[in-house]
Scaffold this motif. Structure first.
Motif, PDB file in Angstrom:
ATOM      1  N   GLY A  83       0.780  -1.245   0.000  1.00 49.75           N
ATOM      2  CA  GLY A  83       0.000   0.000   0.000  1.00 49.75           C
ATOM      3  C   GLY A  83       0.806   1.288   0.000  1.00 49.75           C
ATOM      4  N   ASP A  84       2.061   1.223   0.412  1.00 49.28           N
ATOM      5  CA  ASP A  84       2.889   2.435   0.416  1.00 49.28           C
ATOM      6  C   ASP A  84       3.338   2.834  -0.990  1.00 49.28           C
ATOM      7  OD1 ASP A  84       5.593   0.938   0.011  1.00 49.28           O
ATOM      8  OD2 ASP A  84       4.673  -0.058   1.719  1.00 49.28           O
ATOM      9  N   GLY A  85       3.263   1.914  -1.945  1.00 50.47           N
ATOM     10  CA  GLY A  85       3.590   2.261  -3.333  1.00 50.47           C
ATOM     11  C   GLY A  85       5.036   2.023  -3.733  1.00 50.47           C
ATOM     12  N   GLY A  86       5.881   1.605  -2.813  1.00 50.03           N
ATOM     13  CA  GLY A  86       7.303   1.386  -3.134  1.00 50.03           C
ATOM     14  C   GLY A  86       7.506   0.241  -4.120  1.00 50.03           C
ATOM     15  N   THR A  87       6.751  -0.823  -3.934  1.00 45.98           N
ATOM     16  CA  THR A  87       6.872  -1.976  -4.828  1.00 45.98           C
ATOM     17  C   THR A  87       6.374  -1.612  -6.226  1.00 45.98           C
ATOM     18  OG1 THR A  87       6.680  -3.517  -2.990  1.00 45.98           O
ATOM     19  CG2 THR A  87       6.119  -4.379  -5.160  1.00 45.98           C
ATOM     20  N   LEU A  88       5.230  -0.931  -6.274  1.00 50.18           N
ATOM     21  CA  LEU A  88       4.667  -0.502  -7.559  1.00 50.18           C
ATOM     22  C   LEU A  88       5.657   0.402  -8.307  1.00 50.18           C
ATOM     23  CD1 LEU A  88       2.087  -0.549  -9.333  1.00 50.18           C
ATOM     24  CD2 LEU A  88       1.306   1.483  -8.090  1.00 50.18           C
ATOM     25  N   ARG A  89       6.267   1.312  -7.579  1.00 47.97           N
ATOM     26  CA  ARG A  89       7.262   2.216  -8.187  1.00 47.97           C
ATOM     27  C   ARG A  89       8.398   1.434  -8.831  1.00 47.97           C
ATOM     28  NH1 ARG A  89      10.332   4.281  -3.530  1.00 47.97           N
ATOM     29  NH2 ARG A  89      11.604   2.450  -3.980  1.00 47.97           N
ATOM     30  N   GLU A  90       8.931   0.446  -8.135  1.00 51.56           N
ATOM     31  CA  GLU A  90      10.047  -0.335  -8.680  1.00 51.56           C
ATOM     32  C   GLU A  90       9.600  -1.177  -9.877  1.00 51.56           C
ATOM     33  OE1 GLU A  90      13.332  -0.002  -7.806  1.00 51.56           O
ATOM     34  OE2 GLU A  90      12.604   1.587  -6.491  1.00 51.56           O
ATOM     35  N   VAL A  91       8.379  -1.746  -9.799  1.00 49.12           N
ATOM     36  CA  VAL A  91       7.854  -2.556 -10.906  1.00 49.12           C
ATOM     37  C   VAL A  91       7.750  -1.716 -12.173  1.00 49.12           C
ATOM     38  CG1 VAL A  91       5.722  -3.655 -11.761  1.00 49.12           C
ATOM     39  CG2 VAL A  91       6.637  -4.284  -9.504  1.00 49.12           C
ATOM     40  N   LEU A  92       7.234  -0.492 -12.018  1.00 50.31           N
ATOM     41  CA  LEU A  92       6.981   0.354 -13.189  1.00 50.31           C
ATOM     42  C   LEU A  92       8.255   0.909 -13.821  1.00 50.31           C
ATOM     43  CD1 LEU A  92       3.749   2.160 -11.963  1.00 50.31           C
ATOM     44  CD2 LEU A  92       3.907   0.431 -13.768  1.00 50.31           C
ATOM     45  N   LYS A  93       9.390   0.730 -13.145  1.00 48.48           N
ATOM     46  CA  LYS A  93      10.661   1.127 -13.762  1.00 48.48           C
ATOM     47  C   LYS A  93      10.986   0.231 -14.960  1.00 48.48           C
ATOM     48  CE  LYS A  93      13.300   2.931  -9.790  1.00 48.48           C
ATOM     49  NZ  LYS A  93      14.437   2.542  -8.907  1.00 48.48           N
ATOM     50  N   HIS A  94      10.359  -0.948 -15.006  1.00 42.29           N
ATOM     51  CA  HIS A  94      10.643  -1.885 -16.105  1.00 42.29           C
ATOM     52  C   HIS A  94       9.795  -1.537 -17.328  1.00 42.29           C
ATOM     53  CE1 HIS A  94      13.178  -4.778 -13.851  1.00 42.29           C
ATOM     54  NE2 HIS A  94      12.580  -4.184 -12.836  1.00 42.29           N
ATOM     55  N   LYS A  95      10.483  -1.247 -18.413  1.00 42.04           N
ATOM     56  CA  LYS A  95       9.804  -0.781 -19.638  1.00 42.04           C
ATOM     57  C   LYS A  95       8.860  -1.833 -20.222  1.00 42.04           C
ATOM     58  CE  LYS A  95      12.333   3.110 -20.252  1.00 42.04           C
ATOM     59  NZ  LYS A  95      13.538   2.927 -19.477  1.00 42.04           N
ATOM     60  N   SER A  96       9.144  -3.099 -19.957  1.00 44.38           N
ATOM     61  CA  SER A  96       8.304  -4.164 -20.536  1.00 44.38           C
ATOM     62  C   SER A  96       6.901  -4.191 -19.914  1.00 44.38           C
ATOM     63  CB  SER A  96       8.973  -5.527 -20.326  1.00 44.38           C
ATOM     64  OG  SER A  96       9.087  -5.815 -18.947  1.00 44.38           O
ATOM     65  N   VAL A  97       6.739  -3.573 -18.753  1.00 39.58           N
ATOM     66  CA  VAL A  97       5.465  -3.683 -18.026  1.00 39.58           C
ATOM     67  C   VAL A  97       4.366  -2.871 -18.719  1.00 39.58           C
ATOM     68  CG1 VAL A  97       4.272  -3.195 -15.838  1.00 39.58           C
ATOM     69  CG2 VAL A  97       6.589  -4.128 -15.818  1.00 39.58           C
ATOM     70  N   GLU A  98       3.279  -3.582 -19.058  1.00 37.59           N
ATOM     71  CA  GLU A  98       2.139  -2.919 -19.699  1.00 37.59           C
ATOM     72  C   GLU A  98       1.029  -2.673 -18.696  1.00 37.59           C
ATOM     73  OE1 GLU A  98       1.226  -5.706 -22.800  1.00 37.59           O
ATOM     74  OE2 GLU A  98       2.999  -5.127 -23.966  1.00 37.59           O
TER      75      GLU A  98
END
Ligand code: AG3
Length: 276
Positions: A83-98
């Motif tokens: 819920g803090d958004g740290g994991t989401l932030r790191e995931v979205l650094k990957h360009k392949s993620v749609e």
């Protein structure tokens, strides 16, 4: 003034704090926020340290990047908790993620994190992200979507999050993975939650085609901290695509030295491998 989290056996982790910024009781848990002397802001849920804003990458990087870089092409990612958004932030650094879906049960954790921590760095507003307030267990059981990567960023394998470490939950997770998929969960303190780590590992082994374990020193946790990876089909978690790590701006996890992740104190390794 200080904050202490007590682990079993009278072991503690303490921070000197300048002030308490907030204490609220949400529908699910007690949420506390402190300004520490040396590590920025500290988020505490039901008395357990979740993160400090100056050092949280030591948890979010090993949770996210090893599996993202081991997967051949992660496009769809599911995050349970976080819920803090740290994991989401790191995931979205990957360009392949749609598409990245995050399912957090406690809306208040998202609200408090957005207004006081800001560690999502805009991830909540990224068009690739879908943030759902709801029960991750139900979501994973009922979704018809298949994900390349599933990340469980939950509280400890004791108390309310215990279900997230059960065979039943792992079965739903396995079904929600694409034919090649990777699953990761934090699995507690290596030294202080060894039993819980063993239970989770054994439950995962009943479900996934292959299970890996690793540990990492996390700032604010009774370290080393353990992580468990479940593999569906043929994905080699022992190797990562180092060239995809160029723009990730990493501080802690080093993809060039991926093999160093797999260190584990000998007696714990022996327990995990049934040699003790
Ligand atoms: N979630 C994992 C918290 C586990 C910490 N346990 C403890 N301190 N006893 C962290 C949330 C960060 N996104």
């Amino acid at each position: 003034m200080h904050f202490i989290e007590w682990y079993p056996r009278g072991y503690g982790v303490a921070f000197k704090v300048k002030e308490k910024l907030l204490e609220i009781e949400s529908k699910y848990q007690k949420i506390e926020l402190y300004e520490t002397e040396g590590f920025g802001k500290l988020l505490v849920l039901d008395g357990t340290v979740q993160l400090v804003t100056e050092g949280e990458e030591s948890y979010h990087e090993p949770l996210v990047h090893p599996i993202m870089l081991a997967h051949p092409n992660p496009k769809k990612v599911l995050i349970i908790g976080g819920g803090d958004g740290g994991t989401l932030r790191e995931v979205l650094k990957h360009k392949s993620v749609e598409r990245a879906v995050m399912v957090e049960i406690d809306e208040k954790v998202i609200e408090v994190s957005r207004s006081y921590l800001g560690i999502d760095k805009g991830a909540f507003d990224d068009p690739r992200a879908e943030v759902i307030v709801g029960d991750g267990i139900e979501y994973i059981k009922n979704t018809e979507e298949k994900f390349d990567v599933i990340i469980v960023d939950s509280t400890d394998p004791v108390g309310p999050a215990k279900m997230l470490f059960s065979e039943e939950f792992y079965k739903s997770a396995y079904n929600a993975l694409d034919e090649k998929g990777l699953y990761i969960t934090q699995a507690g303190s290596v030294y202080l939650f060894t039993e819980e780590l063993l239970d989770a590992y054994n439950n995962m082994k009943k479900v996934f085609d292959k299970v890996h374990y690793f540990s990492f020193p996390v700032i604010g946790y009774a370290s080393p901290w353990s992580f468990l990876v479940g593999v569906k089909g043929e994905v080699n978690f022992k190797e990562v695509k180092v060239n995809r790590a160029k723009d990730l701006n990493l501080l802690y996890y080093d993809p060039e030295r991926h093999e160093t992740l797999f260190q584990m104190p000998k007696y714990v390794k022996d327990l995990l491998e049934g040699k003790a």
